[in-house]
Scaffold this motif. Structure first.
Motif, PDB file in Angstrom:
ATOM      1  N   UNK A   1      -4.398 -33.158 -41.132  1.00 14.32           N
ATOM      2  CA  UNK A   1      -4.161 -31.982 -41.974  1.00 14.32           C
ATOM      3  C   UNK A   1      -2.670 -31.693 -42.124  1.00 14.32           C
ATOM      4  N   UNK A   2      -1.877 -32.039 -41.117  1.00 14.63           N
ATOM      5  CA  UNK A   2      -0.438 -31.780 -41.207  1.00 14.63           C
ATOM      6  C   UNK A   2       0.296 -32.858 -41.988  1.00 14.63           C
ATOM      7  N   UNK A   3      -0.262 -34.076 -42.059  1.00 13.68           N
ATOM      8  CA  UNK A   3       0.456 -35.202 -42.659  1.00 13.68           C
ATOM      9  C   UNK A   3      -0.062 -35.621 -44.031  1.00 13.68           C
ATOM     10  N   UNK A   4      -1.385 -35.649 -44.215  1.00 14.69           N
ATOM     11  CA  UNK A   4      -1.934 -36.192 -45.465  1.00 14.69           C
ATOM     12  C   UNK A   4      -1.529 -35.434 -46.724  1.00 14.69           C
ATOM     13  N   UNK A   5      -1.251 -34.108 -46.663  1.00 16.02           N
ATOM     14  CA  UNK A   5      -0.726 -33.477 -47.883  1.00 16.02           C
ATOM     15  C   UNK A   5       0.561 -34.112 -48.388  1.00 16.02           C
TER      16      UNK A   5
ATOM     17  N   UNK B   1      -4.020 -27.546 -47.796  1.00 15.89           N
ATOM     18  CA  UNK B   1      -3.338 -28.746 -48.308  1.00 15.89           C
ATOM     19  C   UNK B   1      -2.040 -28.455 -49.048  1.00 15.89           C
ATOM     20  N   UNK B   2      -1.474 -27.268 -48.886  1.00 16.51           N
ATOM     21  CA  UNK B   2      -0.244 -26.915 -49.589  1.00 16.51           C
ATOM     22  C   UNK B   2       0.831 -26.429 -48.627  1.00 16.51           C
ATOM     23  N   UNK B   3       1.286 -27.261 -47.689  1.00 17.60           N
ATOM     24  CA  UNK B   3       2.347 -26.839 -46.778  1.00 17.60           C
ATOM     25  C   UNK B   3       3.696 -26.816 -47.483  1.00 17.60           C
ATOM     26  N   UNK B   4       4.728 -26.273 -46.853  1.00 18.16           N
ATOM     27  CA  UNK B   4       6.056 -26.246 -47.484  1.00 18.16           C
ATOM     28  C   UNK B   4       6.579 -27.646 -47.771  1.00 18.16           C
ATOM     29  N   UNK B   5       7.333 -27.745 -48.851  1.00 19.16           N
ATOM     30  CA  UNK B   5       8.015 -28.982 -49.243  1.00 19.16           C
ATOM     31  C   UNK B   5       7.052 -30.119 -49.557  1.00 19.16           C
ATOM     32  N   UNK B   6       5.789 -29.802 -49.874  1.00 25.79           N
ATOM     33  CA  UNK B   6       4.854 -30.843 -50.233  1.00 25.79           C
ATOM     34  C   UNK B   6       5.303 -31.496 -51.539  1.00 25.79           C
ATOM     35  N   UNK B   7       5.185 -32.807 -51.624  1.00 27.99           N
ATOM     36  CA  UNK B   7       5.611 -33.533 -52.808  1.00 27.99           C
ATOM     37  C   UNK B   7       7.082 -33.887 -52.821  1.00 27.99           C
TER      38      UNK B   7
ATOM     39  N   UNK C   1      10.609 -35.619 -50.627  1.00 34.03           N
ATOM     40  CA  UNK C   1      11.005 -36.547 -49.567  1.00 34.03           C
ATOM     41  C   UNK C   1      11.414 -35.791 -48.309  1.00 34.03           C
ATOM     42  N   UNK C   2      12.003 -34.608 -48.485  1.00 33.09           N
ATOM     43  CA  UNK C   2      12.399 -33.802 -47.331  1.00 33.09           C
ATOM     44  C   UNK C   2      11.195 -33.426 -46.488  1.00 33.09           C
ATOM     45  N   UNK C   3      10.098 -33.057 -47.131  1.00 29.95           N
ATOM     46  CA  UNK C   3       8.891 -32.711 -46.398  1.00 29.95           C
ATOM     47  C   UNK C   3       8.351 -33.885 -45.606  1.00 29.95           C
ATOM     48  N   UNK C   4       8.395 -35.079 -46.203  1.00 35.02           N
ATOM     49  CA  UNK C   4       7.916 -36.279 -45.513  1.00 35.02           C
ATOM     50  C   UNK C   4       8.779 -36.560 -44.283  1.00 35.02           C
ATOM     51  N   UNK C   5      10.100 -36.485 -44.447  1.00 30.80           N
ATOM     52  CA  UNK C   5      11.002 -36.761 -43.328  1.00 30.80           C
ATOM     53  C   UNK C   5      10.784 -35.753 -42.198  1.00 30.80           C
TER      54      UNK C   5
ATOM     55  N   UNK D   1      -4.285 -31.973 -58.003  1.00 31.71           N
ATOM     56  CA  UNK D   1      -3.207 -31.105 -57.570  1.00 31.71           C
ATOM     57  C   UNK D   1      -3.759 -29.705 -57.284  1.00 31.71           C
ATOM     58  N   UNK D   2      -3.813 -29.363 -55.985  1.00 32.19           N
ATOM     59  CA  UNK D   2      -4.322 -28.044 -55.594  1.00 32.19           C
ATOM     60  C   UNK D   2      -3.193 -27.058 -55.332  1.00 32.19           C
ATOM     61  N   UNK D   3      -1.958 -27.497 -55.512  1.00 26.92           N
ATOM     62  CA  UNK D   3      -0.816 -26.654 -55.164  1.00 26.92           C
ATOM     63  C   UNK D   3       0.004 -26.265 -56.386  1.00 26.92           C
ATOM     64  N   UNK D   4      -0.511 -26.502 -57.558  1.00 25.06           N
ATOM     65  CA  UNK D   4       0.200 -26.163 -58.763  1.00 25.06           C
ATOM     66  C   UNK D   4       0.229 -24.675 -59.018  1.00 25.06           C
ATOM     67  N   UNK D   5       0.988 -24.222 -60.029  1.00 25.47           N
ATOM     68  CA  UNK D   5       1.066 -22.800 -60.345  1.00 25.47           C
ATOM     69  C   UNK D   5      -0.259 -22.248 -60.853  1.00 25.47           C
TER      70      UNK D   5
END
Length: 445
Positions: free
Chosen positions: A300-304, A361-367, A369-373, A441-445
């Motif tokens: 849940x923390x990584x797959x988004x 499924x909408x944590x900060x910085x999703x989508x 590269x910073x969020x992935x790092x 996309x579940x995190x769109x506006x």
């Protein structure tokens, strides 16, 4: 007595390390393969929480070992260790052809073969904590660190194999009519999960062979004249058998110890002191987090952030374990305050990862590269800090001999059990954590 030949010492360290590889290689291999199998098994993102509970149920292996000791007192750990190694080899060999088989349970499809074999492997791995470690009480402290190095390699070697395997790439194609995402297209890994489990089986066979070699390398030496205390250096009786009278071995920790008994750390050996209780409690809490709480929410923390982020977090996070063992071999923290401080640092990383899982499924910085790092780096640092704390505590408890190491193994398993049981209801019953959908996309506006 003269110091043992260097080649003999090196070979012994190597065999002890390979012996340690087999302790948790089976379960560690399953964990690092989760990013590959999670997309094909019906449990989906909740699969890690199922595995956490099954690993916790593996504590029944402790009862089996206890029963063995009741029925065969004085027989030592040789037979239980061989049973553990046999179960691990057979279980992983069966996973290779059967892991993807699905059967209905209560009207819902479940990966029965995968979960059942995982439970068998968990029984074996959990039993290893209270058989492998007590067996090492016959060896001086440097060999314990070699064992923990091997135990770290039980995570690193499957990680290297997983890195070579890679993770399947997902591509979302837009529909030609309205521009909305079409059905996802999956690109496979370099080799299948079945091949991965066959390679894991070969690794476990090597570990079992190393244990047999270790038994041959450490035969009993002629009985020594009692001197009022145990003999120095590396003390072994009949391999895998506990003797009432200790014997001298041709392997010594130091020739300077020949005139007297080893001097264990008096603070570490007092299990019922405040310091000993704090060390065991910290060991239990650390394992509750690393073996129960955090693995249950890793998906849940990584797959988004994508499959690659999940793959790297699992693989590199597991790789941090042996690196922490290398660090502990050179720099070992023996301060209780220092270990508590390191645990607090690991807890901060764990809190960040738990927050990401709650916001899935909408944590900060999703989508981004910073969020992935950030998520990958947090998993690596969290695993590395807690692994170092575990090795440091276990090394300190070695001074108490077999009872202290047995208590350490029990603390590891009790902590893991409590952590996994606590996380199963919110992840798999009450669904506090939410999963996303491929190409939606579940995190769109």
């Amino acid at each position: 007595m003269a110091a043992p030949p260097l080649g003999r010492l090196v070979l012994t360290h190597l065999l002890v390390a390979l012996f340690g590889v087999g302790s948790w290689a089976a379960v560690n291999g399953i964990w690092v393969e989760l990013p590959v199998v999670v997309k094909d098994l019906p449990e989906g993102w909740s699969l890690p929480s199922y595995l956490s509970v099954l690993v916790a149920l593996g504590n029944l292996g402790l009862l089996m070992v206890t029963l063995w000791r009741r029925l065969a007192p004085g027989k030592g750990e040789r037979v239980p260790i061989q049973v553990v190694q046999g179960l691990s080899m057979v279980g992983t060999a069966l996973l290779a052809p059967l892991w993807h088989h699905v059967a209905p349970v209560a009207g819902q499809p479940h990966s029965v073969a995968f979960l059942t074999l995982t439970l068998v492997l968990a029984l074996a791995c959990c039993a290893s904590n209270v058989t492998f470690l007590p067996f090492l009480s016959h060896l001086p402290p440097p060999f314990l660190r070699s064992f923990f190095l091997g135990q770290g390699l039980s995570a690193l070697l499957p990680c290297i194999l997983a890195l070579v395997q890679g993770v399947g790439r997902l591509e979302c194609l837009p529909a030609p009519t309205n521009g909305t995402p079409g059905p996802p297209i999956n690109f496979p890994e370099r080799f299948s999960a079945s091949t991965f489990f066959w390679a894991l089986t070969a690794l476990l066979v090597t570990s079992a062979a190393a244990f047999q070699g270790l038994l041959l390398l450490l035969p009993p030496s002629p009985p020594s004249v009692p001197t009022g205390g145990p003999g120095p250096g590396l003390r072994v009786g009949t391999p895998g058998v506990e003797e009432e009278e200790e014997e001298e071995s041709p392997l010594q920790e130091s020739p300077s110890q020949a005139a007297g008994t080893p001097l264990p750390d008096p603070k570490a050996s007092q299990l019922f002191s405040v310091r000993g209780a704090c060390l065991l409690g910290l060991l239990a809490v650390t394992n509750a987090l690393t073996n129960g709480v955090l693995p249950a929410v890793q998906s849940f923390s990584c797959l988004p952030y994508g499959r690659l982020a999940y793959h790297l977090a699992v693989v590199l996070g597991s790789s941090a374990n042996p690196l922490a063992c290398f660090l502990a071999m050179g720099i070992l923290c023996r301060s209780l305050a220092g270990l508590c401080g390191l645990s607090l640092l690991g807890l901060l990383f764990g809190a960040y990862l738990m927050a990401l899982a709650i916001l899935s499924p909408c944590p900060p910085l999703v989508g981004t590269s910073t969020g992935v790092v950030l998520v990958v780096l947090s998993w690596v640092l969290c695993a590395g800090v807690f692994s170092y704390v575990k090795v440091a505590i276990s090394s300190m408890l070695h001074g108490g001999g077999r009872p202290a190491l047995l208590a350490a193994g029990v603390a590891i398993q009790v902590g893991s059990l409590l952590g996994a049981v606590a996380m199963f209801p919110p992840t798999s019953i009450y669904h506090v954590f939410h999963s996303g959908e491929d190409c939606v996309d579940l995190c769109g506006p």
